[in-house]
Design a protein around this motif. Structure first.
Motif, mmCIF file in Angstrom:
data_model
loop_
_atom_site.group_PDB
_atom_site.id
_atom_site.type_symbol
_atom_site.label_atom_id
_atom_site.label_comp_id
_atom_site.label_asym_id
_atom_site.label_seq_id
_atom_site.Cartn_x
_atom_site.Cartn_y
_atom_site.Cartn_z
ATOM 1 N N ALA A 1 -4.888 -5.020 2.863
ATOM 2 C CA ALA A 1 -5.173 -4.168 1.704
ATOM 3 C C ALA A 1 -3.989 -4.145 0.746
ATOM 4 C CB ALA A 1 -5.517 -2.752 2.172
ATOM 5 N N LEU A 2 -2.774 -4.110 1.277
ATOM 6 C CA LEU A 2 -1.584 -4.135 0.422
ATOM 7 C C LEU A 2 -1.478 -5.454 -0.336
ATOM 8 C CD1 LEU A 2 0.981 -2.451 2.820
ATOM 9 C CD2 LEU A 2 0.186 -1.529 0.619
ATOM 10 N N ILE A 3 -1.771 -6.539 0.329
ATOM 11 C CA ILE A 3 -1.735 -7.844 -0.339
ATOM 12 C C ILE A 3 -2.785 -7.910 -1.440
ATOM 13 C CG2 ILE A 3 -2.186 -10.324 -0.010
ATOM 14 C CD1 ILE A 3 -0.803 -9.994 2.763
ATOM 15 N N ALA A 4 -3.978 -7.410 -1.164
ATOM 16 C CA ALA A 4 -5.026 -7.392 -2.193
ATOM 17 C C ALA A 4 -4.602 -6.522 -3.374
ATOM 18 C CB ALA A 4 -6.335 -6.885 -1.595
ATOM 19 N N ALA A 5 -3.998 -5.365 -3.078
ATOM 20 C CA ALA A 5 -3.518 -4.489 -4.157
ATOM 21 C C ALA A 5 -2.427 -5.185 -4.960
ATOM 22 C CB ALA A 5 -3.005 -3.170 -3.568
ATOM 23 N N ALA A 6 -1.563 -5.928 -4.284
ATOM 24 C CA ALA A 6 -0.511 -6.678 -4.975
ATOM 25 C C ALA A 6 -1.127 -7.748 -5.865
ATOM 26 C CB ALA A 6 0.438 -7.306 -3.954
ATOM 27 N N ASN A 7 -2.118 -8.450 -5.351
ATOM 28 C CA ASN A 7 -2.789 -9.491 -6.133
ATOM 29 C C ASN A 7 -3.574 -8.920 -7.303
ATOM 30 O OD1 ASN A 7 -1.791 -11.587 -4.548
ATOM 31 N ND2 ASN A 7 -3.513 -11.505 -3.134
ATOM 32 N N LYS B 1 7.098 -9.342 -2.393
ATOM 33 C CA LYS B 1 7.567 -8.946 -1.059
ATOM 34 C C LYS B 1 6.397 -8.545 -0.162
ATOM 35 C CE LYS B 1 12.153 -7.441 -2.533
ATOM 36 N NZ LYS B 1 13.034 -6.277 -2.723
ATOM 37 N N LEU B 2 5.430 -7.827 -0.726
ATOM 38 C CA LEU B 2 4.271 -7.425 0.077
ATOM 39 C C LEU B 2 3.441 -8.641 0.483
ATOM 40 C CD1 LEU B 2 3.139 -4.193 -1.795
ATOM 41 C CD2 LEU B 2 4.176 -4.334 0.476
ATOM 42 N N CYS B 3 3.273 -9.573 -0.437
ATOM 43 C CA CYS B 3 2.499 -10.776 -0.122
ATOM 44 C C CYS B 3 3.206 -11.647 0.921
ATOM 45 C CB CYS B 3 2.232 -11.583 -1.385
ATOM 46 S SG CYS B 3 1.014 -10.806 -2.473
ATOM 47 N N ALA B 4 4.507 -11.482 1.056
ATOM 48 C CA ALA B 4 5.269 -12.256 2.029
ATOM 49 C C ALA B 4 5.274 -11.611 3.420
ATOM 50 C CB ALA B 4 6.705 -12.443 1.538
ATOM 51 N N LEU B 5 4.730 -10.399 3.541
ATOM 52 C CA LEU B 5 4.686 -9.748 4.855
ATOM 53 C C LEU B 5 3.815 -10.560 5.802
ATOM 54 C CD1 LEU B 5 4.114 -5.924 4.179
ATOM 55 C CD2 LEU B 5 6.128 -6.988 5.185
ATOM 56 N N ASP B 6 4.388 -10.954 6.924
ATOM 57 C CA ASP B 6 3.624 -11.705 7.928
ATOM 58 C C ASP B 6 2.843 -10.775 8.841
ATOM 59 O OD1 ASP B 6 4.468 -14.200 7.061
ATOM 60 O OD2 ASP B 6 6.247 -14.160 8.343
ATOM 61 N N THR B 7 3.436 -9.629 9.156
ATOM 62 C CA THR B 7 2.802 -8.666 10.046
ATOM 63 C C THR B 7 3.129 -7.258 9.578
ATOM 64 O OG1 THR B 7 4.701 -8.545 11.532
ATOM 65 C CG2 THR B 7 3.001 -10.175 12.063
ATOM 66 N N ILE C 1 8.151 -0.568 5.188
ATOM 67 C CA ILE C 1 7.906 -1.069 3.836
ATOM 68 C C ILE C 1 8.805 -0.404 2.797
ATOM 69 C CG2 ILE C 1 6.098 -1.492 2.116
ATOM 70 C CD1 ILE C 1 4.083 -1.122 4.311
ATOM 71 N N ALA C 2 9.450 0.693 3.149
ATOM 72 C CA ALA C 2 10.223 1.481 2.182
ATOM 73 C C ALA C 2 11.235 0.639 1.425
ATOM 74 C CB ALA C 2 10.905 2.652 2.876
ATOM 75 N N ALA C 3 11.887 -0.274 2.092
ATOM 76 C CA ALA C 3 12.920 -1.078 1.436
ATOM 77 C C ALA C 3 12.341 -2.108 0.477
ATOM 78 C CB ALA C 3 13.764 -1.777 2.496
ATOM 79 N N LEU C 4 11.049 -2.337 0.540
ATOM 80 C CA LEU C 4 10.438 -3.378 -0.286
ATOM 81 C C LEU C 4 10.126 -2.941 -1.705
ATOM 82 C CD1 LEU C 4 7.804 -4.835 2.218
ATOM 83 C CD2 LEU C 4 10.103 -5.674 1.747
ATOM 84 N N ALA C 5 10.129 -1.645 -1.972
ATOM 85 C CA ALA C 5 9.531 -1.205 -3.230
ATOM 86 C C ALA C 5 10.325 -0.110 -3.915
ATOM 87 C CB ALA C 5 8.119 -0.696 -2.947
ATOM 88 N N ALA C 6 10.118 -0.031 -5.219
ATOM 89 C CA ALA C 6 10.649 1.069 -6.013
ATOM 90 C C ALA C 6 9.801 2.309 -5.745
ATOM 91 C CB ALA C 6 10.599 0.703 -7.492
ATOM 92 N N ASP C 7 10.270 3.462 -6.216
ATOM 93 C CA ASP C 7 9.585 4.733 -5.933
ATOM 94 C C ASP C 7 8.090 4.708 -6.226
ATOM 95 O OD1 ASP C 7 11.812 5.968 -4.962
ATOM 96 O OD2 ASP C 7 12.249 7.101 -6.791
ATOM 97 N N ALA C 8 7.713 4.322 -7.433
ATOM 98 C CA ALA C 8 6.295 4.337 -7.808
ATOM 99 C C ALA C 8 5.495 3.385 -6.925
ATOM 100 C CB ALA C 8 6.127 3.969 -9.280
ATOM 101 N N ASP C 9 6.054 2.232 -6.623
ATOM 102 C CA ASP C 9 5.358 1.267 -5.773
ATOM 103 C C ASP C 9 5.227 1.771 -4.343
ATOM 104 O OD1 ASP C 9 4.929 -0.508 -7.839
ATOM 105 O OD2 ASP C 9 6.627 -1.800 -7.335
#
Length: 178
Positions: free
Chosen positions: A33-39, A50-56, A74-82
């Motif tokens: 779902a995160l990858i779809a939201a990123a796409n 970074k989200l699309c690169a998550l393997d697991t 996932i916290a380290a992958l994103a800015a506050d809003a993300d």
């Protein structure tokens, strides 16, 4: 997401309800779902990459992050809003699982015509570490039970975590029908 997860599983076409609701699969559903939201452009490009690169993504990590977007895997992958957006996506996955679980419980309640006494609620034995320890799933199931069964249908259930409930139930069924 369900179809993609099912197709990649070791048993395509089987155990679909389990794949929608169990701790074994909720992390992967959250990742998809995160990858779809990123796409779909819901995240900044750097976060999306970074989200699309998550393997697991484990269910425990998804649960922790969905409950508190300032911690977890996932916290380290994103800015506050993300982070807030990613947490909402994960909350949606766990919320849908809660609705499916309550639909299953409701089917049992209605088929047995039970759970009518507020003071003697139907007890549903629940097995699984995710349900026992989840910050998202267990409260969501309780909220859905209250909203659907209690408020709409005046039926009363309580979910009780029972370690090894499946094994105990199987043994009891064998004794009763043996």
């Amino acid at each position: 997401f369900d179809k993609a997860l099912d197709a990649a599983s070791t048993a395509p076409g089987a155990y679909r309800f389990e794949k929608m609701t169990s701790g074994r699969y909720l992390g992967e559903l959250s990742r998809l779902a995160l990858i779809a939201a990123a796409n779909d452009g819901l995240f900044a490009p750097e976060t999306a990459d970074k989200l699309c690169a998550l393997d697991t993504l484990s269910a425990a990590d998804a649960d922790a992050f969905g409950a508190d977007p300032d911690c977890g895997a996932i916290a380290a992958l994103a800015a506050d809003a993300d982070r807030k957006t990613a947490a909402m996506v994960i909350q949606g996955v766990f919320g849908r699982a809660a609705k499916a679980i309550v639909a299953n419980i409701a089917a049992i309640v209605f088929l047995t015509d039970g759970a009518k006494n507020r003071y003697r609620p139907m007890v549903v034995a629940v097995d699984g570490s995710l349900f026992r320890y989840s910050t998202l799933l267990r409260p969501a199931v309780s909220e859905e039970l209250e909203a659907f069964l209690v408020q709409k249908h005046q039926r009363y259930c309580v979910c009780k975590p029972v370690p090894n409930a499946s094994a105990i139930g199987t043994a009891a069924a064998s004794l009763l029908h043996g």
